[in-house]
Design an enzyme around this catalytic site. Structure first.
Site, PDB file in Angstrom:
ATOM      1  N   PHE A  13       0.660  -1.577   0.321  1.00 59.44           N
ATOM      2  CA  PHE A  13      -0.234   0.215   0.164  1.00 59.44           C
ATOM      3  C   PHE A  13       0.700   0.730   0.309  1.00 59.44           C
ATOM      4  CE2 PHE A  13      -2.466   2.846   3.243  1.00 59.44           C
ATOM      5  CZ  PHE A  13      -3.263   3.494   1.959  1.00 59.44           C
ATOM      6  N   THR A 131       6.289   3.057  12.832  1.00 58.11           N
ATOM      7  CA  THR A 131       4.409   2.641  13.071  1.00 58.11           C
ATOM      8  C   THR A 131       4.829   3.462  14.306  1.00 58.11           C
ATOM      9  OG1 THR A 131       2.575   1.650  13.686  1.00 58.11           O
ATOM     10  CG2 THR A 131       4.790   0.389  14.099  1.00 58.11           C
ATOM     11  N   ASP A 132       3.476   5.050  14.323  1.00 61.02           N
ATOM     12  CA  ASP A 132       3.046   4.700  15.994  1.00 61.02           C
ATOM     13  C   ASP A 132       2.805   4.592  17.240  1.00 61.02           C
ATOM     14  OD1 ASP A 132       0.848   4.455  15.091  1.00 61.02           O
ATOM     15  OD2 ASP A 132      -0.212   6.635  15.492  1.00 61.02           O
ATOM     16  N   GLU A 133       2.619   2.947  16.435  1.00 60.90           N
ATOM     17  CA  GLU A 133       2.137   1.980  17.294  1.00 60.90           C
ATOM     18  C   GLU A 133       2.793   1.047  18.533  1.00 60.90           C
ATOM     19  OE1 GLU A 133      -0.554  -1.524  16.339  1.00 60.90           O
ATOM     20  OE2 GLU A 133      -1.302   0.076  14.501  1.00 60.90           O
ATOM     21  N   TYR A 157       2.649  -7.483  16.496  1.00 57.48           N
ATOM     22  CA  TYR A 157       3.333  -6.157  14.802  1.00 57.48           C
ATOM     23  C   TYR A 157       3.209  -5.455  15.863  1.00 57.48           C
ATOM     24  CZ  TYR A 157       3.015  -2.045  11.866  1.00 57.48           C
ATOM     25  OH  TYR A 157       3.242  -1.283  11.221  1.00 57.48           O
ATOM     26  N   LYS A 161       7.472  -4.066  14.846  1.00 58.68           N
ATOM     27  CA  LYS A 161       8.551  -2.998  14.495  1.00 58.68           C
ATOM     28  C   LYS A 161       9.413  -2.305  16.339  1.00 58.68           C
ATOM     29  CE  LYS A 161       6.767  -0.968  11.862  1.00 58.68           C
ATOM     30  NZ  LYS A 161       8.129  -1.858   9.389  1.00 58.68           N
TER      31      LYS A 161
HETATM   32  P1  NAD Z   1       1.223  -3.662   2.901  1.00 57.18           P
HETATM   33  O1  NAD Z   1       0.764  -4.509   4.257  1.00 57.18           O
HETATM   34  O2  NAD Z   1      -0.361  -3.103   2.208  1.00 57.18           O
HETATM   35  O3  NAD Z   1       2.785  -3.731   2.518  1.00 57.18           O
HETATM   36  C1  NAD Z   1       3.419  -4.713   3.041  1.00 57.18           C
HETATM   37  C2  NAD Z   1       4.340  -5.512   1.757  1.00 57.18           C
HETATM   38  O4  NAD Z   1       5.723  -5.407   1.765  1.00 57.18           O
HETATM   39  C3  NAD Z   1       3.365  -5.678   0.970  1.00 57.18           C
HETATM   40  O5  NAD Z   1       4.313  -5.383  -0.601  1.00 57.18           O
HETATM   41  C4  NAD Z   1       4.197  -7.392   0.625  1.00 57.18           C
HETATM   42  O6  NAD Z   1       5.070  -7.950  -0.158  1.00 57.18           O
HETATM   43  C5  NAD Z   1       6.209  -6.724   1.911  1.00 57.18           C
HETATM   44  N1  NAD Z   1       6.547  -7.734   2.053  1.00 57.18           N
HETATM   45  C6  NAD Z   1       5.889  -8.470   3.116  1.00 57.18           C
HETATM   46  N2  NAD Z   1       7.518  -9.263   3.338  1.00 57.18           N
HETATM   47  C7  NAD Z   1       8.462  -9.534   2.658  1.00 57.18           C
HETATM   48  C8  NAD Z   1       9.310 -10.077   2.607  1.00 57.18           C
HETATM   49  N3  NAD Z   1       9.475 -11.467   3.970  1.00 57.18           N
HETATM   50  N4  NAD Z   1      10.057  -9.755   1.785  1.00 57.18           N
HETATM   51  C9  NAD Z   1      10.059  -8.557   0.474  1.00 57.18           C
HETATM   52  N5  NAD Z   1       8.711  -8.076   1.154  1.00 57.18           N
HETATM   53  C10 NAD Z   1       8.168  -8.743   1.590  1.00 57.18           C
HETATM   54  O7  NAD Z   1       2.066  -2.743   3.986  1.00 57.18           O
HETATM   55  P2  NAD Z   1       1.409  -0.821   4.250  1.00 57.18           P
HETATM   56  O8  NAD Z   1       0.417  -0.460   4.928  1.00 57.18           O
HETATM   57  O9  NAD Z   1       1.760   0.128   3.187  1.00 57.18           O
HETATM   58  O10 NAD Z   1       2.656  -0.572   5.656  1.00 57.18           O
HETATM   59  C11 NAD Z   1       4.188  -0.427   4.661  1.00 57.18           C
HETATM   60  C12 NAD Z   1       5.159   0.174   5.836  1.00 57.18           C
HETATM   61  O11 NAD Z   1       4.689   1.068   6.557  1.00 57.18           O
HETATM   62  C13 NAD Z   1       5.769  -0.665   7.029  1.00 57.18           C
HETATM   63  O12 NAD Z   1       6.829  -1.192   7.387  1.00 57.18           O
HETATM   64  C14 NAD Z   1       4.264  -0.960   8.119  1.00 57.18           C
HETATM   65  O13 NAD Z   1       4.613  -1.464   9.721  1.00 57.18           O
HETATM   66  C15 NAD Z   1       4.746   0.767   8.298  1.00 57.18           C
HETATM   67  N6  NAD Z   1       3.361   2.017   8.528  1.00 57.18           N
HETATM   68  C16 NAD Z   1       1.968   1.181   8.341  1.00 57.18           C
HETATM   69  C17 NAD Z   1       1.209   2.375   8.623  1.00 57.18           C
HETATM   70  C18 NAD Z   1      -0.442   1.872   7.780  1.00 57.18           C
HETATM   71  O14 NAD Z   1      -1.591   3.063   8.625  1.00 57.18           O
HETATM   72  N7  NAD Z   1      -1.095   1.206   6.379  1.00 57.18           N
HETATM   73  C19 NAD Z   1       1.044   3.420   9.617  1.00 57.18           C
HETATM   74  C20 NAD Z   1       2.515   3.432   9.784  1.00 57.18           C
HETATM   75  C21 NAD Z   1       3.087   2.433   9.417  1.00 57.18           C
HETATM   76  O1  DAU Z   2      -1.060   2.938  13.803  1.00 57.66           O
HETATM   77  C1  DAU Z   2      -0.143   2.736  12.715  1.00 57.66           C
HETATM   78  C2  DAU Z   2      -0.551   1.037  11.773  1.00 57.66           C
HETATM   79  O2  DAU Z   2      -2.234   1.485  11.650  1.00 57.66           O
HETATM   80  C3  DAU Z   2      -0.047   0.572  11.578  1.00 57.66           C
HETATM   81  O3  DAU Z   2       1.692   0.968  11.778  1.00 57.66           O
HETATM   82  C4  DAU Z   2      -0.725  -0.976  10.967  1.00 57.66           C
HETATM   83  O4  DAU Z   2      -0.336  -1.120   9.724  1.00 57.66           O
HETATM   84  C5  DAU Z   2      -1.982  -0.798  10.153  1.00 57.66           C
HETATM   85  O5  DAU Z   2      -2.194  -2.528  10.244  1.00 57.66           O
HETATM   86  C6  DAU Z   2      -2.921   0.159  11.419  1.00 57.66           C
HETATM   87  O6  DAU Z   2      -2.629  -0.336  12.446  1.00 57.66           O
HETATM   88  P1  DAU Z   2      -4.807  -0.242  12.924  1.00 57.66           P
HETATM   89  O7  DAU Z   2      -4.777  -1.682  13.971  1.00 57.66           O
HETATM   90  O8  DAU Z   2      -4.941   0.849  14.072  1.00 57.66           O
HETATM   91  O9  DAU Z   2      -5.601  -0.433  11.389  1.00 57.66           O
HETATM   92  P2  DAU Z   2      -7.563  -1.409  11.411  1.00 57.66           P
HETATM   93  O10 DAU Z   2      -7.052  -0.743  10.108  1.00 57.66           O
HETATM   94  O11 DAU Z   2      -6.605  -2.447  11.675  1.00 57.66           O
HETATM   95  O12 DAU Z   2      -7.895  -1.143  12.297  1.00 57.66           O
HETATM   96  C7  DAU Z   2      -8.306   0.737  12.539  1.00 57.66           C
HETATM   97  C8  DAU Z   2      -9.313   0.921  14.222  1.00 57.66           C
HETATM   98  O13 DAU Z   2     -10.247   0.259  13.424  1.00 57.66           O
HETATM   99  C9  DAU Z   2      -8.541   0.043  14.667  1.00 57.66           C
HETATM  100  O14 DAU Z   2      -9.122   0.356  16.115  1.00 57.66           O
HETATM  101  C10 DAU Z   2      -9.003  -1.675  14.915  1.00 57.66           C
HETATM  102  C11 DAU Z   2     -10.722  -0.771  13.983  1.00 57.66           C
HETATM  103  N1  DAU Z   2     -11.527  -1.415  13.548  1.00 57.66           N
HETATM  104  C12 DAU Z   2     -10.271  -2.707  12.570  1.00 57.66           C
HETATM  105  C13 DAU Z   2     -11.061  -3.662  11.513  1.00 57.66           C
HETATM  106  C14 DAU Z   2      -9.853  -4.278  10.646  1.00 57.66           C
HETATM  107  C15 DAU Z   2     -13.117  -2.579  13.515  1.00 57.66           C
HETATM  108  O15 DAU Z   2     -13.361  -2.170  14.771  1.00 57.66           O
HETATM  109  N2  DAU Z   2     -13.187  -3.886  12.703  1.00 57.66           N
HETATM  110  C16 DAU Z   2     -12.443  -3.682  11.911  1.00 57.66           C
HETATM  111  O16 DAU Z   2     -12.796  -5.441  11.351  1.00 57.66           O
END
Ligand code: NAD
Ligand code: DAU
Length: 354
Positions: A13, A131-133, A157, A161
């Protein structure tokens, strides 16, 4: 100046938005998108740039140190933007080992390859996307996470991280590797895998499927548009101080249930359904184990030092996001078939059995 940059997780993503930004903005850079293409990786996310001469795809697993070292040597990599990870909290609760392997060992393998290959090269940078988590959870209406907040991860998770962040700092302290880290809040936008709240719920509203709200829907997240995150990553990669950490957030806190009602409002309107039509789809399900109550980021440092600001407002970007998923039903259908469908059915068995 030509630079060979490795972006890991570029088929995911956030990674796909970062790859697109770098390929278009920096024609002099060679961009190597390294991705193992797990269930979350999808090359369709990059269709619009795959023919560009400065874009290259490498299918590889970051855990495979020998392959990573060869790639560094062969492609003369001098910069890494590391996004590859297992990223979904619910999956980490079911399968913590995969998270430790990818997020901890995978990061270590990239760090070690950088250390070995960059010994005599000063013009390098290892940028770790986190991540902020890692900071744990906040009480309602209290402080924000700053760069000084103590680490207190709760889920497998966030523990993985946090561990990877510590390894990055250890490589800076021990080997003087040129590292920088950013910790971002929840992203939303096009190309997000529909297991995360916003795309999952849009898809379910469209298909009139249940909307499973964990607990009472009281948890708070700070939402940031993915393109704002990508712009922050560009700034930090080029201008961030070595060894530093930057928080990135939207200053945009929403209680889950309020956000869900907003999503229903926009989606119903765009589908020409009566106002409030899809609210009947909301069901309250068992809470996520160890569910963090609230995340909220203070990104003053990034704004003050590097001049970053989120562009556009949340309402505009949320509507744009819903429109994107409605217009890209092929993309959604493609990623919600096969392996993912089985996972989803297992997760929400009780919903689908009714
Ligand atoms: P995502 O799950 O959409 O994408 C992860 C990608 O990593 C995928 O394309 C997957 O194929 C690849 N991948 C997984 N394992 C692998 C491996 N062993 N070798 C090579 N490639 C591999 O993740 P995202 O939501 O785009 O998040 C990207 C980064 O940003 C992550 O490090 C996540 O912790 C961080 N992040 C995400 C969010 C969020 O809200 N999505 C917020 C803050 C930080
Ligand atoms: O804060 C950054 C993080 O945000 C990233 O590091 C993670 O990769 C990303 O997945 C995200 O984590 P969250 O757990 O906050 O995201 P998620 O979309 O899974 O959930 C958002 C909120 O919604 C959380 O409080 C859980 C709730 N939820 C989620 C799902 C999937 C529901 O209530 N129902 C659901 O089905």
């Amino acid at each position: 100046m030509q630079r060979n940059i490795l972006i890991t997780g570029g088929a995911g993503f956030i990674g796909s938005h970062v790859v697109r930004l770098f390929v278009n903005k920096y024609p002099n850079y060679q961009i190597y998108n390294l991705d193992e293409l797990t269930y979350a990786g999808n090359l369709a996310n990059l269709k619009d740039i795959e023919q560009k001469p400065n874009y290259h795809f490498i299918k590889a697993d970051i855990i495979d140190f020998e392959s990573i070292l060869n790639i560094f040597r062969e492609k003369q990599i001098c910069g890494v933007i590391h996004l590859a990870a297992e990223s979904h909290v619910d999956r980490s609760i079911k399968d913590p080992f995969t998270f430790a392997k990818t997020n901890v060992l995978g990061t270590l393998s990239l760090l070690q390859a950088s250390k070995i290959c960059w010994e005599n090269n000063k013009d390098t940078r290892f940028y770790h996307i986190s991540t902020d988590e890692v900071y744990g959870a906040l009480e309602m209406n209290t402080d924000l996470f700053t760069e000084e907040t103590k680490y207190s991860p709760h889920s497998p998770y966030s523990a993985s991280k946090a561990s990877s962040d510590h390894f990055v700092r250890a490589f800076y302290d021990t080997y003087e590797l040129n590292t920088v880290i950013s910790n971002c809040s929840n992203n939303y936008g096009p190309y997000q895998f529909p297991e995360k709240l916003i795309p999952l719920f849009i898809n379910n509203i469209v298909n009139e499927k249940p909307l499973p709200v964990y607990g009472k829907g009281e948890n708070v997240r700070d939402w940031l548009f993915v393109e704002d995150h990508a712009r922050a990553i560009d700034l930090i990669f080029h201008k961030g101080q070595t060894g530093e950490t930057y928080n990135i957030g939207g200053s945009n806190e929403w209680k889950n249930i309020d956000l869900i009602k907003e999503l229903i409002k926009i989606t119903d309107e765009l589908l020409h359904r009566p106002k409030g039509y899809s609210e009947k789809l909301i069901i309250y399900v068992t809470d996520r184990a160890g569910h963090d109550l609230r995340y909220a980021i203070d990104s003053t440092k990034l704004q003050r030092e590097l001049g970053w600001q989120p562009q556009q407002d949340f309402q505009t970007n949320l509507r744009l996001t819903v429109e994107w998923y409605l217009q890209n039903s092929d993309w959604l259908n493609n990623v919600t078939s096969g392996e993912y469908l089985n996972y989803y059915k297992t997760m929400y068995n009780e919903i689908y059995e009714n």
